[in-house]
Structure formats: structure tokens, C-alpha cells
Design an enzyme around this catalytic site. Structure first.
Site, mmCIF file in Angstrom:
data_model
loop_
_atom_site.group_PDB
_atom_site.id
_atom_site.type_symbol
_atom_site.label_atom_id
_atom_site.label_comp_id
_atom_site.label_asym_id
_atom_site.label_seq_id
_atom_site.Cartn_x
_atom_site.Cartn_y
_atom_site.Cartn_z
ATOM 1 N N GLY A 257 1.783 -5.163 -0.025
ATOM 2 C CA GLY A 257 1.331 -5.051 1.349
ATOM 3 C C GLY A 257 0.678 -3.726 1.658
ATOM 4 O O GLY A 257 0.434 -3.417 2.830
ATOM 5 N N ASP A 258 0.414 -2.919 0.622
ATOM 6 C CA ASP A 258 -0.270 -1.636 0.822
ATOM 7 C C ASP A 258 -1.019 -1.317 -0.466
ATOM 8 O O ASP A 258 -1.193 -2.179 -1.313
ATOM 9 C CB ASP A 258 0.728 -0.545 1.215
ATOM 10 C CG ASP A 258 0.118 0.502 2.151
ATOM 11 O OD1 ASP A 258 -1.042 0.905 1.909
ATOM 12 O OD2 ASP A 258 0.786 0.914 3.117
ATOM 13 N N ASP A 259 -1.474 -0.077 -0.620
ATOM 14 C CA ASP A 259 -2.267 0.289 -1.783
ATOM 15 C C ASP A 259 -1.502 -0.011 -3.079
ATOM 16 O O ASP A 259 -0.320 0.313 -3.198
ATOM 17 C CB ASP A 259 -2.618 1.772 -1.727
ATOM 18 C CG ASP A 259 -3.345 2.159 -0.448
ATOM 19 O OD1 ASP A 259 -4.238 1.394 -0.020
ATOM 20 O OD2 ASP A 259 -3.018 3.210 0.130
#
Length: 476
Positions: A257-259
Site C-alpha cells: 500500500g506504499d512504495d
């Protein structure tokens, strides 16, 4: 059309997983037919070995094993000067709170072993914010210690036969969204002030926040890791090397859900004061899916500096951007000597994204005169399909991003792409054989210069670390 796109993504995911399963070294095999005869590659083998069961561990998924894990580590630490020790986690579901590792130590997970992170908040002790951050990422106060933690260690290995560490992060994500957390969420693995680290051949699921966070450390190898979290989960970064040097990330597969990879070095005035950069970093053969974030981000916490990052053979599918640089006024520091070669990208908003107005600050004490230096950013041999916008490159007024080089880049735009595929302000550089043609601030050097962007040929010290073949016959 949406159904067709979703079907295509499922097929691509399946193909990627099959490829990764079959790759050499992706998953170590058991030798000789015995479930307790183990073989794997490591930076060091151990003279002594024990099972968590020897210390009262019960793998039924409900018994809390925090004391058993810490007792095991403490007792095995006495072998640090006598060839080191290995703690094997057999098949089973091993519920535990946070525990600390020791030096000259291997934590090994059987292929059917699952470490389950306790959802009891009191199983997560509080520790101070990092000195280069001066502030929690989720809240001003301290932070919950990571599930697997260590500091001031030498020669630490966390590996297995693709065993699983499950952070059971849904509870934490809910508390975060409801603004009920007074402290920063825990990570799955964090090693601080340590040297000679290997994290390999594991599956990490549903971390409360970041998954793997080496910080203030050196000589790090992270390979053969699968990281999985819902793409809507908050801040579930994959691997975040932070104020580290001499790092090699290879053959990792991340859905988050992120980098997927976020390179960091401290936050605003705290990172500037601490002054420890991330440097000499290799990222190879990364496969990433993250619809709302980047395959690889440099920053936003980059106030101690980021230099000499070598990125090669990256595959990103349905990811918001390929490589993103995140910084802003008040961050100081630098991002320079970045080399990217060989990216295959499918379905994303931006291939190239540089943000000079990233406004996240630790507190109100940041210095408006602390301007970042962004220069020497090299991209070559990039192929992308179904892209909304080729590039959004925004430097800072009075502090332009310079020395940008792009060569041999082919970008296929989506049917509903932006009318203008490039947007550039306060940047400078050169280009060759880039389609669609980039903005005028990236001056075209002609097709004969298609291989002009730098990529170092000399090796780094981390390349000289040789892996040993370790094997054990255990009676458990």
C-alpha cells in the site's frame, strides 16, 4: 473494460509468481527427505543449532511465545564467540510479541512455519523516536518496537525456506485510520546500528506499517523476499534502507500500500543534524505492484543525503510511478548520483516523477533556508506501456534539479492519457531517443547519444560478500 483490465492483472500476477517460484535461489529445498535436514545459503554458517520447541515454544496459533523467543535468543547468545547459533522455527503457527535478536545469530523459518504478530498492544514495548527523525511518523511521541528488533549487532541472519512472518496488521490500520494511535505503528523487522545483515527467502504479510527497516547500518543483503499487503493498507512500505551504506536488494517481489522500496536518511532538521546518508545501494530484479505509490522512492525523508544508488532490471505492474524523488524546502540534504538501467513498466500514472514541493515535515521547526540538492539523475533503457503521463518533473524555484539524463526510453501512452505527456519546471538536463519527446528543459542530443546516460561499471564492496552453503541435521 474494467473486468478485462482486472483479468489481465490477475494473469500477470500469476505469471510473475510462477517465475519467482522457479527462479534459482528463490526458495531453498529440503535435502534427503527428512523434514529437519536443512540447507541454505548465508553469509555465515553456525556451529550450534536449536529449535524454539527446546525453549517451551508451542506452535498452535493461540499460545503466546514471546518469552520462549526471548529466552531462546538470550541462551543462544552465549555461543556468539563459539561459532554462533541458529534458532529454527519448525512448522506451526507461532504467536509472539516483539523480541530482540543477538549477534552471530540466525533465525531460520521452516517452509511451513508462520510467525504471527500478537494483536495485544501490551506486547509491543515503546521506544524513542529515531534521532534522525526526532518525531514519530504516525504521531509526535515515541513508537512501538518492531516485531523482530535488534541494535548494535554484528552478523545477523533472518532466513528460511520461504516461511512466513504475518504482522496481522488490520487492527493497526483500523486504529490509524480512526486517529486512535498515540505512537507510531511497529514494523515487522528493524535492525539499528548493525553490521553484516542478511534477510532472505521469507514471505512477509500484512505488516502494521513498514516491512523491513535497516537503519544506521551497513553491509546488508536482502534477497528472495516476498512482501504482500492490501494495496489500500496505509504506509506498508516494502523495504526502507535508512541512513545505511553498502546495501544489496535483489530478487524481491512486493505488493503493498506504499512504495515498494523507499530510500531514506532522516527528516528535516533532525536528519540534517544527524548527517548520516544512505549510499552505495544496489537494487536489482525488483518486481512491484503498488497502485498508489512508487516502485522505488528516494525520500521524502532524505535530509541526511542519498548518493550512489544503482537500480537495474525493475518490473512494475499497475504502480503509480516508476522512480519518484520526493523532497521539498526545509528538507536539506541531497539526492545525487542515481543510476537506473532497464525498467519494464505496465499501467501507471507517471514513469518519471520528481516532486520538489513534498510538504511533509516533522514539526514546525524546519528551516526554510534548508534547500535540497538534486543532481546527477540517470535513466536509460526504459520501456513502459499504458501510461497516463510520461513525466512530471518539478524542481524548486531558485533551487533547480540538474544533471538529469534520459536515454533509450519508449513510453506507450494510454488511450485516456494526458494531452501533454510531459510537465517540467525548474529542472535541467539532456535526453536522447526518448519517446514521446520530452520537455525542452531536457535538451535532445540526437539518436547517436542513445547510450549516453551513466551507469557505473565498477563493483561496490557489497558485491564482494560471498555466500556460504549451510546444512544441518536437527533432531526435533
Amino acid at each position: 473494460m474494467m473486468v478485462k483490465t482486472d483479468w489481465l492483472l490477475v494473469v500477470l500476477l500469476g505469471l510473475v509468481l510462477l517465475i519467482l517460484e522457479g527462479a534459482e535461489g528463490r526458495k531453498e529445498r529440503i535435502l534427503g527427505g527428512s523434514p529437519y535436514e536443512l540447507a541454505y545459503s548465508a553469509i555465515n554458517c553456525r556451529k550450534h543449532s536449536a529449535s524454539i520447541k527446546d525453549f517451551g515454544g508451542i506452535g498452535d496459533g493461540t499460545t503466546l511465545n514471546t518469552e520462549a523467543f526471548q529466552k531462546a535468543v538470550n541462551q543462544l547468545s552465549k555461543y556468539a564467540s563459539d561459532g554462533g547459533a541458529q534458532l529454527v522455527i519448525p512448522a506451526g503457527h507461532w504467536l509472539t510479541g516483539s523480541f530482540n535478536l543477538t549477534s552471530h545469530f540466525t533465525l531460520f523459518l521452516h517452509k511451513d512455519a508462520v510467525l504471527l504478530a500478537s494483536q495485544e498492544i501490551n506486547q509491543w514495548p515503546l521506544i524513542d523516536p529515531l534521532p534522525s527523525y526526532g518525531h514519530g511518523r504516525d504521531a509526535p511521541g515515541g513508537r512501538y518496537i518492531s516485531l523482530i528488533f535488534g541494535t548494535n549487532l554484528t552478523d545477523v541472519i533472518i532466513t528460511g525456506e520461504n516461511g512466513t512472518i504475518d504482522g496481522q496488521g488490520a487492527l493497526w490500520w483500523q486504529q490509524f485510520h480512526l486517529n486512535k494511535l498515540k505512537y507510531t505503528r511497529p514494523y515487522l523487522i528493524e535492525l539499528m546500528h548493525s553490521n553484516k545483515i542478511q534477510i532472505s527467502n521469507l514471505t512477509l504479510l500484512n505488516s502494521p506499517s513498514w516491512n523491513i527497516h535497516p537503519v544506521y547500518s551497513s553491509n546488508i543483503i536482502i534477497n528472495g523476499i516476498t512482501i504482500l499487503a492490501p494495496v489500500t493498507s496505509p504506509n506498508t512500505d516494502g523495504i526502507d534502507p535508512d541512513s545505511c551504506t553498502n546495501i544489496r536488494l535483489e530478487d524481491n517481489y512486493i505488493v503493498s500500500g506504499d512504495d515498494c522500496v523507499a530510500v531514506k536518511s532522516g527528516w528535516d532538521e533532525y536528519g540534517i543534524k544527524y548527517g548520516r546518508p544512505t549510499s552505495h545501494l544496489i537494487i536489482k530484479r525488483l518486481t512491484c505492484i503498488s497502485p498508489y505509490s512508487a516502485a522505488i522512492a528516494l525520500g521524502s525523508e532524505m535530509s541526511g543525503g542519498i548518493q550512489d544508488v544503482r537500480i537495474q532490471d525493475i518490473t512494475a505492474i499497475q504502480t503509480e510511478s516508476g522512480i519518484r524523488i520526493k523532497t521539498g524546502v526545509g528538507q536539506g540534504g541531497y539526492v545525487k548520483d542515481i543510476y537506473v538501467k532497464g525498467m519494464k513498466l505496465h499501467t501507471m500514472k507517471w514513469v518519471f516523477w520528481m516532486t520538489g514541493n513534498y510538504g511533509s515535515h516533522a514539526d514546525t521547526h524546519w528551516d526554510p533556508k534548508a534547500l535540497p540538492e538534486i543532481k546527477g539523475i540517470n535513466y536509460r533503457d526504459v520501456v513502459a506501456e499504458n501510461v497516463s503521463m510520461a513525466g512530471q518533473l518539478d524542481g524548486i524555484s531558485g533551487d533547480p534539479f540538474t544533471g538529469i539524463c534520459m536515454s533509450n526510453v519508449t513510453i506507450g501512452l494510454a488511450k485516456k492519457s494526458k494531452k501533454n505527456p510531459w510537465a517540467c519546471t525548474n529542472i535541467g538536463g539532456i535526453s536522447s531517443s526518448v519517446q514521446p519527446p520530452p520537455c525542452k528543459l531536457l535538451a535532445d542530443q540526437g539518436p547517436k547519444k542513445s547510450g549516453m546516460c551513466d551507469f557505473p561499471t565498477e563493483s561496490l564492496p557489497i558485491d564482494s560478500i560471498e555466500m556460504q552453503r549451510c546444512s544441518y541435521r536437527l533432531n526435533m
